[in-house]
Design a protein around this motif. Sequence first.
Motif, short mmCIF file in Angstrom:
data_model
loop_
_atom_site.label_atom_id
_atom_site.label_comp_id
_atom_site.label_asym_id
_atom_site.label_seq_id
_atom_site.Cartn_x
_atom_site.Cartn_y
_atom_site.Cartn_z
N ILE A 190 -4.02 9.06 7.91
CA ILE A 190 -3.18 8.80 6.74
C ILE A 190 -2.20 7.67 7.03
O ILE A 190 -2.05 6.72 6.25
CB ILE A 190 -2.42 10.08 6.30
CG1 ILE A 190 -3.42 11.12 5.78
CG2 ILE A 190 -1.36 9.76 5.24
CD1 ILE A 190 -2.83 12.52 5.62
N GLY A 191 -1.53 7.74 8.19
CA GLY A 191 -0.55 6.72 8.58
C GLY A 191 -1.18 5.35 8.74
O GLY A 191 -0.62 4.34 8.29
N ILE A 192 -2.35 5.29 9.36
CA ILE A 192 -3.05 4.01 9.56
C ILE A 192 -3.50 3.44 8.21
O ILE A 192 -3.30 2.25 7.93
CB ILE A 192 -4.26 4.20 10.50
CG1 ILE A 192 -3.78 4.51 11.92
CG2 ILE A 192 -5.16 2.96 10.50
CD1 ILE A 192 -4.85 5.03 12.85
N GLY A 193 -4.09 4.28 7.37
CA GLY A 193 -4.59 3.81 6.07
C GLY A 193 -3.48 3.29 5.17
O GLY A 193 -3.61 2.21 4.56
N PHE A 242 -3.30 -0.87 5.30
CA PHE A 242 -4.16 -1.39 4.24
C PHE A 242 -3.62 -1.24 2.81
O PHE A 242 -4.03 -1.97 1.93
CB PHE A 242 -5.53 -0.71 4.32
CG PHE A 242 -6.19 -0.91 5.65
CD1 PHE A 242 -6.88 -2.07 5.93
CD2 PHE A 242 -6.11 0.06 6.63
CE1 PHE A 242 -7.49 -2.28 7.16
CE2 PHE A 242 -6.71 -0.12 7.87
CZ PHE A 242 -7.40 -1.29 8.14
N ILE A 243 -2.72 -0.28 2.57
CA ILE A 243 -2.25 -0.03 1.19
C ILE A 243 -0.86 -0.64 0.94
O ILE A 243 -0.67 -1.42 0.00
CB ILE A 243 -2.21 1.49 0.88
CG1 ILE A 243 -3.56 2.15 1.17
CG2 ILE A 243 -1.75 1.74 -0.55
CD1 ILE A 243 -4.72 1.69 0.34
N LEU A 244 0.11 -0.30 1.79
CA LEU A 244 1.49 -0.75 1.57
C LEU A 244 1.68 -2.26 1.57
O LEU A 244 2.54 -2.76 0.83
CB LEU A 244 2.44 -0.11 2.59
CG LEU A 244 2.80 1.36 2.35
CD1 LEU A 244 3.83 1.84 3.35
CD2 LEU A 244 3.30 1.60 0.93
N PRO A 245 0.91 -3.03 2.37
CA PRO A 245 1.11 -4.48 2.31
C PRO A 245 0.95 -5.09 0.92
O PRO A 245 1.47 -6.17 0.65
CB PRO A 245 0.04 -5.03 3.28
CG PRO A 245 -0.17 -3.92 4.25
CD PRO A 245 -0.03 -2.65 3.43
N PHE A 246 0.24 -4.40 0.03
CA PHE A 246 0.05 -4.91 -1.33
C PHE A 246 0.98 -4.24 -2.34
O PHE A 246 0.85 -4.45 -3.55
CB PHE A 246 -1.42 -4.73 -1.75
CG PHE A 246 -2.35 -5.58 -0.95
CD1 PHE A 246 -2.47 -6.94 -1.21
CD2 PHE A 246 -3.09 -5.04 0.09
CE1 PHE A 246 -3.32 -7.74 -0.46
CE2 PHE A 246 -3.94 -5.83 0.85
CZ PHE A 246 -4.06 -7.18 0.58
N HIS A 247 1.92 -3.43 -1.85
CA HIS A 247 2.94 -2.78 -2.69
C HIS A 247 2.33 -1.97 -3.83
O HIS A 247 2.77 -2.04 -4.98
CB HIS A 247 3.93 -3.80 -3.24
CG HIS A 247 4.56 -4.62 -2.17
ND1 HIS A 247 5.50 -4.12 -1.30
CD2 HIS A 247 4.36 -5.91 -1.81
CE1 HIS A 247 5.87 -5.07 -0.46
NE2 HIS A 247 5.19 -6.17 -0.74
N LEU A 277 1.80 -1.40 11.80
CA LEU A 277 0.49 -1.93 11.37
C LEU A 277 0.60 -2.79 10.11
O LEU A 277 -0.33 -3.53 9.78
CB LEU A 277 -0.50 -0.80 11.11
CG LEU A 277 -1.12 -0.12 12.33
CD1 LEU A 277 -2.09 0.96 11.89
CD2 LEU A 277 -1.82 -1.12 13.23
N GLY A 278 1.72 -2.67 9.40
CA GLY A 278 1.90 -3.44 8.16
C GLY A 278 1.81 -4.94 8.43
O GLY A 278 2.55 -5.47 9.26
N GLY A 279 0.88 -5.61 7.77
CA GLY A 279 0.73 -7.05 7.93
C GLY A 279 -0.17 -7.47 9.09
O GLY A 279 -0.37 -8.66 9.32
N VAL A 280 -0.69 -6.50 9.85
CA VAL A 280 -1.56 -6.81 11.00
C VAL A 280 -2.95 -7.25 10.52
O VAL A 280 -3.53 -8.19 11.05
CB VAL A 280 -1.68 -5.60 11.95
CG1 VAL A 280 -2.77 -5.81 12.99
CG2 VAL A 280 -0.35 -5.34 12.64
N PHE A 281 -3.47 -6.56 9.50
CA PHE A 281 -4.81 -6.86 9.00
C PHE A 281 -4.70 -7.80 7.80
O PHE A 281 -3.93 -7.56 6.89
CB PHE A 281 -5.53 -5.57 8.58
CG PHE A 281 -5.56 -4.53 9.67
CD1 PHE A 281 -6.37 -4.70 10.79
CD2 PHE A 281 -4.76 -3.40 9.59
CE1 PHE A 281 -6.40 -3.75 11.79
CE2 PHE A 281 -4.78 -2.45 10.59
CZ PHE A 281 -5.59 -2.62 11.70
#
Length: 195
Positions: free
Chosen positions: A15-18, A22-27, A91-95
């Motif tokens: 959950i934390g990784i996903g 992948f989700i929060l960077p796009f707000h 992880l935010g902004g890494v991918f």
Amino acid sequence: MLKKWAIIGFGTSMIGIGINGFILPFHLINGGFFGVSLLANYLWDLNPGIIFILLNIPVYLFAIKYEPNFFIDGLIGAIVSGVMIQFWLPLGGVFHMPILSSIILGAIIIGIGVGVMLRNHISPGGIDLLALIISKWSKVNVGLIALTIDGMIIISGLLLLKDPKFLYSLVIVTIIGLLISIITSIRKIDISKIK
């Protein structure tokens, strides 16, 4: 007990990784009480943290009275989920991926994590705990219940805020709901009966 903690650790890490990767960077928002809290913030400038806590109180009070095991596991799941979301924050902004690819991958990772937890009657809390209780009483698949509730939250956000970005959130909750349904529907194999 060791198996339960391993499941909680795996599920909440997914959950934390996903969410962070992948989700929060796009707000974007997801479903659940967190999604409702964000809607309340967008519409009426209410504090999302306080709204989130207030929404969870009746579910946990209901669970402690009627489903004590779900309450304890749900409380542990919610606390560890919160810790893991914070832990995986870097992880935010890494991918760096296109939005659609990112949300699909993020939703798959989250769906696997939540699905594995719910399959073992452990909830990350909130809407998932409510869906688990309703599923036990109604015999309807927990993933279908979660998908229905989350879908209504996202559609409400889309109608109220008229922000096309919420369509991406609908993709997220659909993938998560479908994965939960699949994972919780797979029949367990009794190894003792295999010759």
